[in-house]
Design an enzyme around this catalytic site. Structure first.
Site, PDB file in Angstrom:
ATOM      1  N   HIS A 168      45.342  58.648  70.208  1.00  0.00           N
ATOM      2  CA  HIS A 168      44.366  58.341  69.089  1.00  0.00           C
ATOM      3  C   HIS A 168      44.979  58.132  67.866  1.00  0.00           C
ATOM      4  O   HIS A 168      44.786  57.143  66.962  1.00  0.00           O
ATOM      5  CB  HIS A 168      43.058  59.081  69.160  1.00  0.00           C
ATOM      6  CG  HIS A 168      42.059  58.761  70.195  1.00  0.00           C
ATOM      7  ND1 HIS A 168      42.193  58.947  71.232  1.00  0.00           N
ATOM      8  CD2 HIS A 168      40.596  58.612  70.000  1.00  0.00           C
ATOM      9  CE1 HIS A 168      41.183  58.681  72.214  1.00  0.00           C
ATOM     10  NE2 HIS A 168      40.062  58.342  71.124  1.00  0.00           N
ATOM     11  N   HIS A 227      44.387  68.315  70.159  1.00  0.00           N
ATOM     12  CA  HIS A 227      45.780  68.110  70.106  1.00  0.00           C
ATOM     13  C   HIS A 227      46.459  69.201  69.206  1.00  0.00           C
ATOM     14  O   HIS A 227      45.720  69.386  68.179  1.00  0.00           O
ATOM     15  CB  HIS A 227      46.203  66.714  69.706  1.00  0.00           C
ATOM     16  CG  HIS A 227      45.919  65.656  70.778  1.00  0.00           C
ATOM     17  ND1 HIS A 227      46.609  65.492  71.954  1.00  0.00           N
ATOM     18  CD2 HIS A 227      44.966  64.817  71.138  1.00  0.00           C
ATOM     19  CE1 HIS A 227      46.021  64.325  72.685  1.00  0.00           C
ATOM     20  NE2 HIS A 227      45.145  64.148  72.214  1.00  0.00           N
TER      21      HIS A 227
END
Length: 303
Positions: A174, A258
């Site tokens: 992303h 993340h």
């Protein structure tokens, strides 16, 4: 000897004729000017400044995500509408809008030379290659370096199907995608800064000085007048996409699962792709790929 007894007539001969005032701006024109001004504030920031801003967002947002728990809200959820229809398909939106924008603008400033138009579109082909190659590499890296919480499950697919946890270096796709889209848009829309100047150059009576065919210039003027509303609409759409992508970049770095290293790595890879493309490959492609705004009309500044 005749004497001019009319000093008023003599005075009028000396004075140059005054230019007529432009017509008053109506409400619709004012709204269009206002919208385009706001869009320019969003899009025409120097790309180097944007790079610094995006990397700061990634680093500061990642630190916030690692050391604090922020309250959840709808747009922070994985299946929110912006994430589903804009981020996941971010390159699709970027590709569609930019391909139309590059085609229309380059068609005007290359004087309708389709061969040169294709050379301008090649920049988008390079950016598409980076999108596909890098995102595929991210998935491959995670599979190679990762391990399953259940040692008997060797592959990521079998690990996840069995309900176990796959532990790997999951570089944030992303983060890469959003920064990649944002930097590509930033580079491609720069010629709009001098779009009005391009129209003025086309209508000047110096075609012969530029060694251009009058027919080519006339066709370009016609294309400029015909395509300008669509170019402005695409410019506005790209500004809206930019605002959405920047907002989702902030949300991604603060709320996505993340680590700081995974998001920062993705950010620097996106910047690296931009640097290779727009600072090395395009300028040194020996005219195989044209720089944005490259034209015999010399209407905008090239790097």
């Amino acid at each position: 000897m005749a004497i001019n007894k009319n000093p008023q007539a003599k005075k009028s001969e000396r004075e140059p004729s005054k230019k007529s005032l432009p017509p008053p701006t109506n409400i619709s024109s004012f709204i269009v000017i206002l919208i385009l001004t706001l869009c320019k504030k969003v899009l025409l920031i120097d790309t180097a400044v944007k790079i610094g801003m995006y990397l700061l967002i990634v680093m500061i947002g990642s630190v916030i995500a690692d050391f604090s728990v922020l309250p959840k809200f709808y747009l922070a959820e994985k299946h929110n509408i912006l994430n589903r229809f804009f981020v996941r398909m971010g390159w699709g939106w970027t590709f569609i809008l930019l391909s139309m924008y590059i085609f229309m603008t380059s068609y005007v400033y290359t004087l309708g030379n389709l061969k040169n138009v294709l050379k301008h579109l090649c920049r988008l082909a390079v950016a598409t290659f980076w999108w596909y190659f890098i995102t595929s590499t991210f998935r491959r890296v995670e599979e190679i370096v990762g391990v399953c919480s259940e040692p008997t499950k060797g592959s990521k697919m079998s690990c996840i199907k069995s309900g176990k946890l796959w532990l790997g270096f999951d570089i944030s796709g992303h983060t890469f995608l959003l920064i990649h889209c944002l930097l590509t848009i930033s580079e491609e829309v720069r010629c709009f800064k001098d779009w009005k100047k391009l129209g003025q150059i086309l209508t000047e009576d110096n075609v012969e000085k530029r060694n251009l065919k009058k027919s080519d210039v006339e066709n370009s003027i016609e294309a400029y007048n015909l395509l300008s509303p669509y170019v402005k609409a695409l410019f506005t759409s790209l500004a809206i996409c930019t605002v959405i992508f920047e907002f989702m970049l902030l949300i991604t770095t603060v709320y996505r699962f993340h680590t700081l290293s995974q998001k920062v790595t993705a950010g620097f890879i996106a910047v690296g792709c931009w640097f290779i493309s727009y600072r090395i490959l395009v300028p040194s492609s020996f005219d195989v790929i044209k720089q944005s705004g490259d034209s015999v009309l010399k209407f905008t500044k090239l790097d």
